[in-house]
Design an enzyme around this catalytic site. Structure first.
Site, mmCIF file in Angstrom:
data_model
loop_
_atom_site.group_PDB
_atom_site.id
_atom_site.type_symbol
_atom_site.label_atom_id
_atom_site.label_comp_id
_atom_site.label_asym_id
_atom_site.label_seq_id
_atom_site.Cartn_x
_atom_site.Cartn_y
_atom_site.Cartn_z
ATOM 1 N N HIS A 144 -7.248 -1.944 -17.099
ATOM 2 C CA HIS A 144 -6.084 -2.814 -17.298
ATOM 3 C C HIS A 144 -6.423 -4.301 -17.123
ATOM 4 C CE1 HIS A 144 -2.129 -4.545 -17.027
ATOM 5 N NE2 HIS A 144 -2.290 -4.816 -15.754
ATOM 6 N N HIS A 189 -5.812 -10.040 -11.105
ATOM 7 C CA HIS A 189 -4.364 -10.300 -10.977
ATOM 8 C C HIS A 189 -3.593 -9.245 -10.197
ATOM 9 C CE1 HIS A 189 -3.710 -7.693 -14.570
ATOM 10 N NE2 HIS A 189 -2.517 -7.512 -14.035
ATOM 11 N N GLU A 222 -1.599 -7.303 -4.903
ATOM 12 C CA GLU A 222 -0.459 -6.395 -4.801
ATOM 13 C C GLU A 222 -0.911 -4.972 -4.470
ATOM 14 O OE1 GLU A 222 3.304 -7.348 -5.592
ATOM 15 O OE2 GLU A 222 2.027 -8.689 -4.432
ATOM 16 N N ASP A 223 -2.054 -4.558 -5.029
ATOM 17 C CA ASP A 223 -2.451 -3.151 -4.941
ATOM 18 C C ASP A 223 -3.455 -2.850 -3.832
ATOM 19 O OD1 ASP A 223 -0.858 -2.911 -7.108
ATOM 20 O OD2 ASP A 223 -2.463 -2.595 -8.570
ATOM 21 N N ASP A 252 -0.596 -9.464 -19.430
ATOM 22 C CA ASP A 252 -0.383 -8.282 -18.593
ATOM 23 C C ASP A 252 0.708 -7.404 -19.207
ATOM 24 O OD1 ASP A 252 -0.421 -6.735 -16.053
ATOM 25 O OD2 ASP A 252 1.519 -7.691 -15.689
ATOM 26 N N ASP A 254 13.437 -6.806 -50.193
ATOM 27 C CA ASP A 254 13.254 -7.444 -51.487
ATOM 28 C C ASP A 254 12.955 -8.926 -51.383
ATOM 29 O OD1 ASP A 254 13.337 -5.255 -52.944
ATOM 30 O OD2 ASP A 254 15.382 -5.485 -53.709
HETATM 31 MN MN MN Z 1 -1.029 -5.886 -14.247
#
Ligand code: MN
Length: 737
Positions: free
Chosen positions: A74, A98, A102-103, A165, A285
């Protein structure tokens, strides 16, 4: 195959090998990424980006994507998108890192140490946006949510990372449950696609819309996509006929141009059908063409040549070169009637305009001809500045945007209510401003607040994305001190209104008491006064209403004795009133009151014998019985009012004392300690400039009543350096410091 992150750039043996992630082979992706970096980054920058990759991979080790495969796929995809925009090494490192804050347990400081402050700030910025994203917000407020994100991002690179992201998350959305897919797709349409559009990132804008359309309306997407494929065969002939004609006409007019047919994207077709109530064939069209020429004047020449080739449709010509769109987009738009009567939509622009049309804010990285970052930043800044000027609703774009800092809404701050409603307030606003923005009753009754779940002072300046909870109490009232820090005109006027109203109410209540006193002296009762007496008085005095007269008495603008005498003219005094006649004092409730003031000269405190004096322009002022300042007014009849302290009076009153103490070191501190010990606060201190053996000190203290004051004096007499101590009551103004 070389599994290194950046082949040739890392001297050390490869840290990443394909067998770390058996199910997915990243070698190819890494090679592609490296090749892209090599086209525009310096070797040492490539090395730093490679180090960020290794770091991020280690940090996310063991973490999997919902779509399968190791998590690192990712951030790598996000970084690759940014490399496609030629963003600098700081942004690429931040893209790779990034999600680590957070993780994982990695901190901002650790990132700053390894990869520099800039990258760490960018990662922090993205993490902040992620946290905001997880706040629930009211759907109708997408516009404010977008503004909040843009206002929070500050650095445009943070937004670009966030958009990349979101793009990758949309590309891998198939793995999610259907309802989650729909929610994320909706959010992309409402929030992120418009931001991409606003920043002029049109290619990204279209891709986000296309992906979101597929997930938000899978069935409509499938039907439309099949229909477009089916129609493509018929279209080909018409398109090539028009293309050929244009490709001949322009060189014939001496114009060198790149001419292309434009494929319409599905979401665009869908929206046209929905918004303009057109059938599929009516939308399809219309044929689209794009013509790119060398410079601006040539755009107009090409327009002329085309209008000579086919008949233009009146009213369809738009000059976005002279007047660019709000996101900086420039082009000439015209619609021509092609062969078989088919309309052809034409866009004409030069190469620079085309770069901006496709990549917007990123075009300055992507197509830089300047060599230095400084020039690049200046150019980006200029572009953003022009955007601000075009977009600014508040009309205030004077704030300087430093370098690549983006602040598209300099005048506003966006905050959440606990229920997820977003409020846009003037920058510098406080919780009091928010309280009044929610409702006047909330504002009038607010007593405290919690910002991001922490109790904070009401004067705290709000920041973008704050979650603000207002705490109210049913009997609370606005504090005049709020006027010192509220920012919004609404809060200011509501507070003023409340204070003025209360002032009038209190004044009228006091005026009523004063007038009934004065009437009683004349043998009359206020309640029994005939209506004609009031009517006559109002006519003669020009007063608006009875209440206004009472308020004016309370404020000292009219003297109660005079009003009473005028009202009494021609009214018989009754027995009832005479019976009620007697001593009934006005009660003093506390130290504060708009209508009743305590004399500055004698500073009466509960327990002191007091008198009230009404003078025009001053209202009712309470003095001590023996106040020297009023002694000479004793003879003025009719202006004196009986007053008494209320029995269980509460609050702090100010009293002054004079202390003569030996002039030794530390004496002031010991006196202050004695005052504190007796439970009082010092409001003011001043002293006489005698530098002899003794010094005279004046204190203004907070006390509850005479007993309290006596306790303080006792406490101070125990200080050995204190020679003499007295309560200080003097009409003469003292020097204050
Ligand atoms: Mn992300």
């Amino acid at each position: 195959m070389d599994p290194g992150v950046v082949p040739g750039a890392l001297d050390e043996p490869p840290l990443i090998s394909a067998d770390m992630h058996p199910p997915v082979d990243l070698a190819e992706d890494l090679e592609r990424f490296n090749a892209r970096l090599a086209t525009y980054l310096k070797p040492e920058d490539i090395t730093r980006v490679g180090a960020a990759y290794v770091f991020s991979d280690a940090a996310h080790r063991g973490q999997m994507r919902v779509s399968g495969g190791p998590y690192i796929t990712h951030p790598l995809a996000v970084a690759e998108t940014l490399a496609g925009w030629h963003l600098d090494a700081h942004a690429l490192m931040a893209a790779l890192l990034h999600d680590v804050m957070e993780d994982t347990s990695i901190t901002k400081e650790q990132i700053a140490e390894r990869f520099g402050k800039v990258a760490a700030e960018l990662v922090d910025g993205v993490s902040k946006l992620d946290r905001i994203e997880h706040q629930s917000f009211e759907e109708a407020q997408a516009e404010n949510f977008r503004k909040m994100l843009l206002a929070m991002a500050r650095d445009v690179r943070v937004i670009l990372i966030k958009l990349a992201d979101r793009l990758h998350n949309m590309q891998t959305l198939d793995a999610m449950r259907p309802e989650k897919r729909r929610r994320i797709a909706r959010e992309t349409l409402d929030i992120y696609a418009p931001i991409a559009n606003r920043l002029g990132l049109n290619a990204l804008y279209r891709e986000l819309q296309e992906l979101a359309f597929r997930h938000a309306h899978p069935l409509r997407y499938r039907v439309l996509s099949k229909a477009v494929k089916g129609a493509r065969g018929n279209r080909r002939e018409v398109v090539s006929k028009i293309l050929d004609a244009i490709r001949q006409a322009l060189p014939a007019a001496g114009i060198d141009a790149d001419v292309k047919g434009r494929e319409k994207h599905l979401y665009g077709i869908y929206r046209k059908m929905r918004d303009k109530h057109l059938s599929f064939s009516q939308v399809l069209d219309i044929y689209g063409f794009r013509i790119i020429v060398k410079d601006r004047p040539t755009c107009y020449l090409a327009l002329g040549a085309l209008h000579a080739l086919y008949q233009p449709v009146p009213g369809k010509f738009k000059d976005y070169i002279a007047i660019p769109k709000a996101n900086g987009y420039q082009s000439l738009h015209t619609t021509l009637i092609g062969p078989f009567g088919t309309p052809a939509e034409i866009q004409i622009r030069d190469a620079d305009m085309h770069h901006v049309a496709e990549s917007g804010v990123a075009s300055h990285w992507l197509y830089k001809d300047e060599t230095t970052l400084d020039q690049l930043q200046k150019k980006t800044h200029k572009w953003l500045q022009s955007l601000v000027e075009l977009q600014s609703a508040s009309g205030d774009s004077s704030e300087f945007l430093e370098h690549v800092k983006v602040d598209l809404f300099p005048g506003e701050v966006y905050v959440f209510s606990p229920r997820g409603k977003i409020f846009a307030l003037p920058r510098g606003s406080t919780p009091v401003d928010l309280a009044y923005a929610v409702h006047t009753d909330i504002g009038d009754r607010c007593v405290a607040c919690r910002i991001n779940f922490e109790t904070m002072p009401l004067r705290t300046e709000l920041r973008n994305g704050d979650r603000v909870e207002i705490i109210t109490e049913p009997n609370a009232a606005p504090n005049p001190a709020w006027l010192g820090y509220v920012k919004s005109a609404r809060a200011r006027s509501k507070i003023r209104h409340f204070l003025n109203t209360r002032h009038a109410e209190e004044s009228a209540a006091l005026g009523e008491r004063l007038l009934s006193h004065a009437l009683r002296d004349l043998g009359l009762a206020l309640a029994k006064l005939p209506a004609q007496a009031w009517e006559r008085f109002k006519r003669a005095s020009g007063a608006r209403s009875q209440k206004a007269v009472l308020a004016e008495i309370g404020l000292g603008k009219r003297l109660p004795a005079i009003v009473a005498r005028r009202l009494a003219e021609g009214v018989e005094s009754t027995n009832a009133a005479t019976e009620a006649r007697g001593k009934q004092a006005i009660l003093i409730h506390g130290p504060e009151g708009v209508a009743v003031k305590l004399g500055n000269c004698c500073r009466p405190i509960p327990g002191d014998p007091i008198v009230g004096l009404i003078r025009k322009g001053q209202g009712l002022v309470v003095h001590t019985h023996d106040c020297t300042a009023i002694a000479k007014l004793r003879s003025e009849r009719g202006n004196w009012v009986d007053v008494e302290w209320e029995a269980d009076i509460k609050g702090m009153f100010e009293a002054s004392i004079r202390v003569i103490a030996k002039n030794v070191r530390g004496v002031l501190a010991r006196i202050a300690a004695g005052i504190a010990e007796a439970g009082s606060n010092i409001v003011n201190i001043s002293m006489d400039d005698d530098s002899g053996e003794a010094t005279t000190l004046f204190f203004t203290l907070q006390v509850t009543d005479r007993i309290h004051l006596a306790r303080i004096l006792r406490s101070l007499r125990r200080v050995p350096e204190v020679v003499r101590i007295t309560r200080y009551v003097d009409a003469k103004p003292r020097k204050e410091n």
